[in-house]
Design a protein around this motif. Structure first.
Motif, mmCIF file in Angstrom:
data_model
loop_
_atom_site.group_PDB
_atom_site.id
_atom_site.type_symbol
_atom_site.label_atom_id
_atom_site.label_comp_id
_atom_site.label_asym_id
_atom_site.label_seq_id
_atom_site.Cartn_x
_atom_site.Cartn_y
_atom_site.Cartn_z
ATOM 1 N N ASP A 146 0.849 -1.192 0.000
ATOM 2 C CA ASP A 146 0.000 0.000 0.000
ATOM 3 C C ASP A 146 0.886 1.245 0.000
ATOM 4 O OD1 ASP A 146 -2.155 1.721 0.167
ATOM 5 O OD2 ASP A 146 -2.246 1.604 2.350
ATOM 6 N N ASN A 147 0.981 1.905 -1.144
ATOM 7 C CA ASN A 147 1.889 3.039 -1.290
ATOM 8 C C ASN A 147 1.214 4.396 -1.181
ATOM 9 O OD1 ASN A 147 4.068 1.338 -1.677
ATOM 10 N ND2 ASN A 147 3.766 1.252 -3.885
ATOM 11 N N THR A 148 -0.095 4.442 -1.029
ATOM 12 C CA THR A 148 -0.774 5.732 -1.038
ATOM 13 C C THR A 148 -0.357 6.610 0.138
ATOM 14 O OG1 THR A 148 -2.677 4.745 0.085
ATOM 15 C CG2 THR A 148 -2.776 4.899 -2.312
ATOM 16 N N GLU A 149 -0.276 6.019 1.315
ATOM 17 C CA GLU A 149 0.119 6.796 2.498
ATOM 18 C C GLU A 149 1.576 7.247 2.379
ATOM 19 O OE1 GLU A 149 0.607 6.320 7.313
ATOM 20 O OE2 GLU A 149 -0.624 4.875 6.229
ATOM 21 N N LEU A 150 2.433 6.344 1.929
ATOM 22 C CA LEU A 150 3.846 6.695 1.767
ATOM 23 C C LEU A 150 4.031 7.765 0.693
ATOM 24 C CD1 LEU A 150 5.486 3.156 2.022
ATOM 25 C CD2 LEU A 150 5.513 4.973 3.722
ATOM 26 N N ASP A 151 3.276 7.657 -0.389
ATOM 27 C CA ASP A 151 3.365 8.669 -1.447
ATOM 28 C C ASP A 151 2.982 10.049 -0.937
ATOM 29 O OD1 ASP A 151 4.289 6.991 -3.445
ATOM 30 O OD2 ASP A 151 2.271 6.507 -4.175
ATOM 31 N N SER A 152 1.944 10.107 -0.111
ATOM 32 C CA SER A 152 1.511 11.409 0.408
ATOM 33 C C SER A 152 2.566 11.998 1.353
ATOM 34 C CB SER A 152 0.159 11.311 1.100
ATOM 35 O OG SER A 152 0.245 10.526 2.261
ATOM 36 N N LYS A 153 3.200 11.139 2.159
ATOM 37 C CA LYS A 153 4.253 11.621 3.055
ATOM 38 C C LYS A 153 5.458 12.111 2.257
ATOM 39 C CE LYS A 153 3.213 8.783 7.088
ATOM 40 N NZ LYS A 153 3.734 7.741 7.989
ATOM 41 N N ILE A 154 5.843 11.352 1.235
ATOM 42 C CA ILE A 154 6.978 11.745 0.398
ATOM 43 C C ILE A 154 6.690 13.074 -0.286
ATOM 44 C CG2 ILE A 154 8.277 11.158 -1.695
ATOM 45 C CD1 ILE A 154 8.038 8.202 -0.812
ATOM 46 N N LYS A 155 5.483 13.227 -0.791
ATOM 47 C CA LYS A 155 5.100 14.472 -1.467
ATOM 48 C C LYS A 155 5.170 15.659 -0.499
ATOM 49 C CE LYS A 155 1.445 16.637 -4.115
ATOM 50 N NZ LYS A 155 0.079 16.550 -4.623
ATOM 51 N N LYS A 156 4.692 15.456 0.722
ATOM 52 C CA LYS A 156 4.705 16.524 1.723
ATOM 53 C C LYS A 156 6.142 16.939 2.054
ATOM 54 C CE LYS A 156 1.653 16.231 4.889
ATOM 55 N NZ LYS A 156 0.878 15.857 6.106
ATOM 56 N N TYR A 157 7.016 15.946 2.224
ATOM 57 C CA TYR A 157 8.421 16.237 2.509
ATOM 58 C C TYR A 157 9.093 16.944 1.326
ATOM 59 C CZ TYR A 157 8.523 13.495 6.830
ATOM 60 O OH TYR A 157 8.322 13.023 8.105
ATOM 61 N N GLN A 158 8.764 16.531 0.107
ATOM 62 C CA GLN A 158 9.354 17.180 -1.062
ATOM 63 C C GLN A 158 8.908 18.636 -1.180
ATOM 64 O OE1 GLN A 158 8.178 14.322 -4.046
ATOM 65 N NE2 GLN A 158 10.205 13.358 -4.020
ATOM 66 N N GLU A 159 7.677 18.921 -0.798
ATOM 67 C CA GLU A 159 7.201 20.304 -0.796
ATOM 68 C C GLU A 159 7.984 21.146 0.208
ATOM 69 O OE1 GLU A 159 3.031 19.913 -0.037
ATOM 70 O OE2 GLU A 159 2.596 19.278 -2.092
ATOM 71 N N GLU A 160 8.277 20.559 1.364
ATOM 72 C CA GLU A 160 9.072 21.278 2.371
ATOM 73 C C GLU A 160 10.486 21.539 1.863
ATOM 74 O OE1 GLU A 160 8.169 22.681 5.304
ATOM 75 O OE2 GLU A 160 6.150 22.149 4.659
ATOM 76 N N LEU A 161 11.066 20.571 1.166
ATOM 77 C CA LEU A 161 12.402 20.766 0.589
ATOM 78 C C LEU A 161 12.396 21.911 -0.423
ATOM 79 C CD1 LEU A 161 13.906 17.218 -0.052
ATOM 80 C CD2 LEU A 161 14.495 18.858 1.721
ATOM 81 N N GLU A 162 11.338 21.986 -1.213
ATOM 82 C CA GLU A 162 11.240 23.066 -2.200
ATOM 83 C C GLU A 162 11.171 24.430 -1.522
ATOM 84 O OE1 GLU A 162 11.599 23.049 -5.532
ATOM 85 O OE2 GLU A 162 12.146 20.953 -5.209
ATOM 86 N N LYS A 163 10.443 24.516 -0.422
ATOM 87 C CA LYS A 163 10.366 25.775 0.325
ATOM 88 C C LYS A 163 11.749 26.195 0.818
ATOM 89 C CE LYS A 163 5.679 25.097 2.089
ATOM 90 N NZ LYS A 163 4.874 24.859 3.299
ATOM 91 N N ILE A 164 12.505 25.227 1.330
ATOM 92 C CA ILE A 164 13.852 25.528 1.824
ATOM 93 C C ILE A 164 14.759 25.937 0.674
ATOM 94 C CG2 ILE A 164 15.903 24.546 2.931
ATOM 95 C CD1 ILE A 164 13.975 22.779 4.576
ATOM 96 N N LYS A 165 14.665 25.227 -0.448
ATOM 97 C CA LYS A 165 15.511 25.545 -1.608
ATOM 98 C C LYS A 165 15.276 26.970 -2.106
ATOM 99 C CE LYS A 165 16.126 20.986 -3.647
ATOM 100 N NZ LYS A 165 15.828 20.159 -4.835
ATOM 101 N N LYS A 166 14.031 27.425 -2.045
ATOM 102 C CA LYS A 166 13.699 28.770 -2.525
ATOM 103 C C LYS A 166 14.347 29.856 -1.667
ATOM 104 C CE LYS A 166 9.383 27.545 -4.739
ATOM 105 N NZ LYS A 166 7.926 27.685 -4.749
ATOM 106 N N MET A 167 14.703 29.540 -0.433
ATOM 107 C CA MET A 167 15.317 30.515 0.462
ATOM 108 C C MET A 167 16.789 30.741 0.153
ATOM 109 S SD MET A 167 13.960 29.495 4.167
ATOM 110 C CE MET A 167 12.321 28.921 4.452
ATOM 111 N N PHE A 168 17.405 29.797 -0.524
ATOM 112 C CA PHE A 168 18.841 29.840 -0.744
ATOM 113 C C PHE A 168 19.176 30.173 -2.197
ATOM 114 C CE2 PHE A 168 18.307 27.399 3.068
ATOM 115 C CZ PHE A 168 19.358 27.807 3.865
#
Length: 61
Positions: free
Chosen positions: A34-56
Motif C-alpha cells: 500500500d503506497n498511497t500513504e507513503l506517497d503522500s508523506k513523500i510528497k509533503k516532505y518534497q514540498e518542504e524541501l522546495e520551500k527551503i531551496k527557494k530561500m537559498f
C-alpha cells in the motif's frame, strides 16, 4: 553567492533530515504493498524541501 538566510545552520540541518527521511520512505515504499500513504508523506516532505531551496541561492543544495 547571494546572502544566506539568518538561520542558515537550522535550515541546512532540516534539509538533510528531510532528505534522509524521503530516502527511508522510498525504501519502505519498495517493500510495501500500500503506497498511497507513503506517497503522500513523500510528497509533503518534497514540498518542504522546495520551500527551503527557494530561500537559498541557486544550486546551493
Amino acid at each position: 553567492m547571494g546572502e544566506l538566510p539568518e538561520k542558515f545552520p537550522e535550515y541546512s540541518i532540516m534539509y538533510k533530515t528531510i532528505s534522509n527521511q524521503i530516502n527511508v520512505l522510498q525504501k519502505q515504499k519498495e517493500k510495501s504493498q500500500d503506497n498511497t500513504e507513503l506517497d503522500s508523506k513523500i510528497k509533503k516532505y518534497q514540498e518542504e524541501l522546495e520551500k527551503i531551496k527557494k530561500m537559498f541561492p541557486d544550486n546551493f543544495f
